[in-house]
Design a protein around this motif. Structure first.
Motif, PDB file in Angstrom:
ATOM      1  N   PRO A 128       0.825  -1.207   0.000  1.00  0.00           N
ATOM      2  CA  PRO A 128       0.000   0.000   0.000  1.00  0.00           C
ATOM      3  C   PRO A 128       0.860   1.258   0.000  1.00  0.00           C
ATOM      4  CG  PRO A 128      -0.837  -1.598   1.577  1.00  0.00           C
ATOM      5  CD  PRO A 128       0.476  -2.120   1.102  1.00  0.00           C
ATOM      6  N   ALA A 129       0.324   2.341  -0.533  1.00  0.00           N
ATOM      7  CA  ALA A 129       1.105   3.571  -0.719  1.00  0.00           C
ATOM      8  C   ALA A 129       1.491   4.232   0.596  1.00  0.00           C
ATOM      9  CB  ALA A 129       0.303   4.553  -1.576  1.00  0.00           C
ATOM     10  N   THR A 130       0.723   4.031   1.646  1.00  0.00           N
ATOM     11  CA  THR A 130       1.037   4.615   2.949  1.00  0.00           C
ATOM     12  C   THR A 130       1.049   3.522   4.000  1.00  0.00           C
ATOM     13  OG1 THR A 130      -1.302   5.118   3.314  1.00  0.00           O
ATOM     14  CG2 THR A 130       0.072   6.864   2.384  1.00  0.00           C
ATOM     15  N   ASP A 131       1.868   3.724   5.032  1.00  0.00           N
ATOM     16  CA  ASP A 131       1.928   2.722   6.087  1.00  0.00           C
ATOM     17  C   ASP A 131       0.748   2.879   7.036  1.00  0.00           C
ATOM     18  OD1 ASP A 131       2.558   4.986   7.481  1.00  0.00           O
ATOM     19  OD2 ASP A 131       4.448   4.245   8.297  1.00  0.00           O
ATOM     20  N   PHE A 132       0.553   1.895   7.884  1.00  0.00           N
ATOM     21  CA  PHE A 132      -0.564   1.908   8.824  1.00  0.00           C
ATOM     22  C   PHE A 132      -0.236   0.970   9.982  1.00  0.00           C
ATOM     23  CE2 PHE A 132      -1.329  -1.294   5.608  1.00  0.00           C
ATOM     24  CZ  PHE A 132      -1.670  -2.413   6.334  1.00  0.00           C
ATOM     25  N   VAL A 133      -0.968   1.133  11.048  1.00  0.00           N
ATOM     26  CA  VAL A 133      -0.780   0.326  12.248  1.00  0.00           C
ATOM     27  C   VAL A 133      -1.805  -0.808  12.258  1.00  0.00           C
ATOM     28  CG1 VAL A 133      -0.992   0.343  14.768  1.00  0.00           C
ATOM     29  CG2 VAL A 133       0.172   2.220  13.598  1.00  0.00           C
ATOM     30  N   GLY A 134      -1.378  -1.995  12.665  1.00  0.00           N
ATOM     31  CA  GLY A 134      -2.327  -3.083  12.829  1.00  0.00           C
ATOM     32  C   GLY A 134      -1.754  -4.446  12.497  1.00  0.00           C
ATOM     33  N   VAL A 135      -2.404  -5.472  13.016  1.00  0.00           N
ATOM     34  CA  VAL A 135      -2.134  -6.864  12.674  1.00  0.00           C
ATOM     35  C   VAL A 135      -3.410  -7.427  12.062  1.00  0.00           C
ATOM     36  CG1 VAL A 135      -0.432  -7.121  14.505  1.00  0.00           C
ATOM     37  CG2 VAL A 135      -2.822  -7.677  14.979  1.00  0.00           C
ATOM     38  N   GLY A 136      -3.319  -8.587  11.408  1.00  0.00           N
ATOM     39  CA  GLY A 136      -4.519  -9.152  10.817  1.00  0.00           C
ATOM     40  C   GLY A 136      -4.246 -10.107   9.679  1.00  0.00           C
ATOM     41  N   VAL A 137      -5.130 -10.089   8.697  1.00  0.00           N
ATOM     42  CA  VAL A 137      -5.115 -11.041   7.587  1.00  0.00           C
ATOM     43  C   VAL A 137      -5.072 -10.264   6.276  1.00  0.00           C
ATOM     44  CG1 VAL A 137      -6.330 -12.989   6.517  1.00  0.00           C
ATOM     45  CG2 VAL A 137      -6.493 -12.624   8.985  1.00  0.00           C
ATOM     46  N   TYR A 138      -4.396 -10.835   5.273  1.00  0.00           N
ATOM     47  CA  TYR A 138      -4.289 -10.155   3.982  1.00  0.00           C
ATOM     48  C   TYR A 138      -4.422 -11.147   2.832  1.00  0.00           C
ATOM     49  CZ  TYR A 138       0.471 -11.955   4.321  1.00  0.00           C
ATOM     50  OH  TYR A 138       1.553 -12.792   4.470  1.00  0.00           O
ATOM     51  N   VAL A 139      -4.745 -10.600   1.668  1.00  0.00           N
ATOM     52  CA  VAL A 139      -4.948 -11.378   0.447  1.00  0.00           C
ATOM     53  C   VAL A 139      -4.184 -10.697  -0.681  1.00  0.00           C
ATOM     54  CG1 VAL A 139      -6.682 -12.180  -1.196  1.00  0.00           C
ATOM     55  CG2 VAL A 139      -7.244 -12.085   1.231  1.00  0.00           C
ATOM     56  N   LEU A 140      -3.433 -11.474  -1.465  1.00  0.00           N
ATOM     57  CA  LEU A 140      -2.713 -10.939  -2.620  1.00  0.00           C
ATOM     58  C   LEU A 140      -3.357 -11.425  -3.911  1.00  0.00           C
ATOM     59  CD1 LEU A 140       1.044 -11.428  -1.607  1.00  0.00           C
ATOM     60  CD2 LEU A 140      -0.565  -9.621  -0.937  1.00  0.00           C
ATOM     61  N   TYR A 141      -3.417 -10.525  -4.900  1.00  0.00           N
ATOM     62  CA  TYR A 141      -3.988 -10.838  -6.207  1.00  0.00           C
ATOM     63  C   TYR A 141      -2.942 -10.595  -7.292  1.00  0.00           C
ATOM     64  CZ  TYR A 141      -8.376 -10.257  -3.625  1.00  0.00           C
ATOM     65  OH  TYR A 141      -9.380 -10.343  -2.706  1.00  0.00           O
ATOM     66  N   TYR A 142      -2.999 -11.428  -8.332  1.00  0.00           N
ATOM     67  CA  TYR A 142      -2.056 -11.301  -9.453  1.00  0.00           C
ATOM     68  C   TYR A 142      -2.809 -10.931 -10.715  1.00  0.00           C
ATOM     69  CZ  TYR A 142       1.501 -12.431 -12.913  1.00  0.00           C
ATOM     70  OH  TYR A 142       2.412 -12.357 -13.951  1.00  0.00           O
TER      71      TYR A 142
ATOM     72  N   PRO B  26      -7.538 -14.876  -5.136  1.00  0.00           N
ATOM     73  CA  PRO B  26      -6.223 -14.644  -4.548  1.00  0.00           C
ATOM     74  C   PRO B  26      -5.184 -15.625  -5.075  1.00  0.00           C
ATOM     75  CG  PRO B  26      -7.935 -14.781  -2.856  1.00  0.00           C
ATOM     76  CD  PRO B  26      -8.541 -15.269  -4.130  1.00  0.00           C
ATOM     77  N   ILE B  27      -3.945 -15.167  -5.139  1.00  0.00           N
ATOM     78  CA  ILE B  27      -2.833 -16.070  -5.413  1.00  0.00           C
ATOM     79  C   ILE B  27      -2.144 -16.461  -4.120  1.00  0.00           C
ATOM     80  CG2 ILE B  27      -1.049 -14.268  -5.766  1.00  0.00           C
ATOM     81  CD1 ILE B  27      -0.054 -16.021  -8.144  1.00  0.00           C
ATOM     82  N   TYR B  28      -2.345 -15.649  -3.074  1.00  0.00           N
ATOM     83  CA  TYR B  28      -1.749 -15.956  -1.772  1.00  0.00           C
ATOM     84  C   TYR B  28      -2.568 -15.300  -0.666  1.00  0.00           C
ATOM     85  CZ  TYR B  28       1.773 -16.535   1.907  1.00  0.00           C
ATOM     86  OH  TYR B  28       2.435 -16.887   3.057  1.00  0.00           O
ATOM     87  N   ILE B  29      -2.679 -15.997   0.466  1.00  0.00           N
ATOM     88  CA  ILE B  29      -3.360 -15.491   1.646  1.00  0.00           C
ATOM     89  C   ILE B  29      -2.445 -15.693   2.845  1.00  0.00           C
ATOM     90  CG2 ILE B  29      -5.287 -15.905   3.231  1.00  0.00           C
ATOM     91  CD1 ILE B  29      -6.937 -16.691   0.701  1.00  0.00           C
ATOM     92  N   GLY B  30      -2.341 -14.680   3.687  1.00  0.00           N
ATOM     93  CA  GLY B  30      -1.458 -14.796   4.838  1.00  0.00           C
ATOM     94  C   GLY B  30      -1.947 -13.981   6.012  1.00  0.00           C
ATOM     95  N   LYS B  31      -1.155 -14.030   7.075  1.00  0.00           N
ATOM     96  CA  LYS B  31      -1.509 -13.300   8.287  1.00  0.00           C
ATOM     97  C   LYS B  31      -0.271 -12.612   8.850  1.00  0.00           C
ATOM     98  CE  LYS B  31      -0.909 -17.279  11.425  1.00  0.00           C
ATOM     99  NZ  LYS B  31      -0.671 -18.351  10.432  1.00  0.00           N
ATOM    100  N   ALA B  32      -0.521 -11.575   9.628  1.00  0.00           N
ATOM    101  CA  ALA B  32       0.523 -10.885  10.381  1.00  0.00           C
ATOM    102  C   ALA B  32       0.045 -10.807  11.816  1.00  0.00           C
ATOM    103  CB  ALA B  32       0.767  -9.488   9.819  1.00  0.00           C
ATOM    104  N   VAL B  33       0.793 -11.434  12.712  1.00  0.00           N
ATOM    105  CA  VAL B  33       0.346 -11.569  14.105  1.00  0.00           C
ATOM    106  C   VAL B  33       1.194 -10.715  15.027  1.00  0.00           C
ATOM    107  CG1 VAL B  33      -0.507 -13.893  13.658  1.00  0.00           C
ATOM    108  CG2 VAL B  33       1.830 -13.573  14.506  1.00  0.00           C
ATOM    109  N   PRO B  34       0.694 -10.419  16.215  1.00  0.00           N
ATOM    110  CA  PRO B  34       1.495  -9.640  17.166  1.00  0.00           C
ATOM    111  C   PRO B  34       2.721 -10.409  17.625  1.00  0.00           C
ATOM    112  CG  PRO B  34      -0.826  -9.763  17.830  1.00  0.00           C
ATOM    113  CD  PRO B  34      -0.638 -10.753  16.740  1.00  0.00           C
ATOM    114  N   ALA B  35       3.736  -9.697  18.089  1.00  0.00           N
ATOM    115  CA  ALA B  35       4.911 -10.337  18.673  1.00  0.00           C
ATOM    116  C   ALA B  35       4.490 -11.199  19.857  1.00  0.00           C
ATOM    117  CB  ALA B  35       5.903  -9.270  19.119  1.00  0.00           C
ATOM    118  N   GLY B  36       5.115 -12.366  19.987  1.00  0.00           N
ATOM    119  CA  GLY B  36       4.782 -13.265  21.079  1.00  0.00           C
ATOM    120  C   GLY B  36       3.560 -14.120  20.840  1.00  0.00           C
ATOM    121  N   TRP B  37       3.042 -14.124  19.621  1.00  0.00           N
ATOM    122  CA  TRP B  37       1.796 -14.838  19.295  1.00  0.00           C
ATOM    123  C   TRP B  37       1.885 -16.321  19.638  1.00  0.00           C
ATOM    124  CZ3 TRP B  37      -3.013 -13.614  17.521  1.00  0.00           C
ATOM    125  CH2 TRP B  37      -3.756 -14.611  16.902  1.00  0.00           C
TER     126      TRP B  37
END
Length: 206
Positions: A39-53, A74-85
């Motif tokens: 994304p063009a700007t950064d942001f705060v948060g954890v969660g789930v994401y989907v990539l498209y080709y 989607p071509i790929y699906i992933g997650k970003a979790v908090p530290a210590g998850w």
């Protein structure tokens, strides 16, 4: 004391409410805005994401076609979790940019290889805070079951990291065989999957 035999039905927990919440979260994610990767700007948060080709790599043409009018497959699906998850000792703060950083990391991986262009990739993502972070894995799993993304189910290895010094005797992943260029992957010396076998699997799945 006489002990009863195990009856699995008496130990199995089922919750239609849980299924409903996961479904609600999945539907929310599929309606979020589409952004370039990253994304063009950064942001705060954890969660789930989907990539498209949407590019022109021959073996992904069946995916790109589905995404021409609207990002659907989607071509790929992933997650970003908090530290210590993994140890349930999460250190999630209101400054945690794990989700944005994960998308950045994927963009760097794609930009480093020979036969993909990062501008051909787009993403959706969903931020989960507080108690909703417990939904991260469940929502990721449900999305993967629903869409069977190629890089999650057939071409393995996109989300891999540098194994580190002393561990380069491992094999390159299927993803790194198809998409040469990640510097750490090129150091791996183990017997790698064959290009022809990977292509055959992609064709069978399309």
């Amino acid at each position: 004391m006489s002990l009863p035999s195990v009856n699995p039905d008496r130990h199995t927990f089922r919750s239609p409410k849980f299924k409903s919440v996961v479904k609600e979260a999945v539907e929310f994610l599929t309606k979020t805005p589409v952004h370039p990767l990253p994304p063009a700007t950064d942001f705060v948060g954890v969660g789930v994401y989907v990539l498209y080709y949407l590019g022109s790599f021959d073996y992904y043409s069946h995916i790109a076609r589905q995404n021409q009018q609207d990002c659907r497959q989607p071509i790929y699906i992933g997650k970003a979790v908090p530290a210590g998850w993994r140890t349930a000792r999460t250190a999630h703060t209101d400054q945690d940019k794990a989700l944005y950083q994960r998308l950045q990391e994927h963009a760097r991986s794609i930009a480093s290889v020979e036969n993909l262009e990062v501008h051909d990739f787009y993403c959706r993502f969903m931020i989960l805070n507080g108690v909703e972070t417990d939904l991260i894995s469940a929502v990721e799993s449900e999305l993967i079951r629903t869409y069977t993304p190629l890089w999650n189910t057939v071409v393995d290895g996109f989300g891999n990291h540098d194994p580190g010094k002393g561990r380069y005797n491992q094999a390159r992943s299927e993803w790194d065989v198809l998409h040469r260029g990640r510097s750490w992957a090129d150091r791996l010396t183990g017997p790698a999957p064959q290009w022809e076998d990977i292509i055959a699997e992609i064709r069978q799945s399309s």
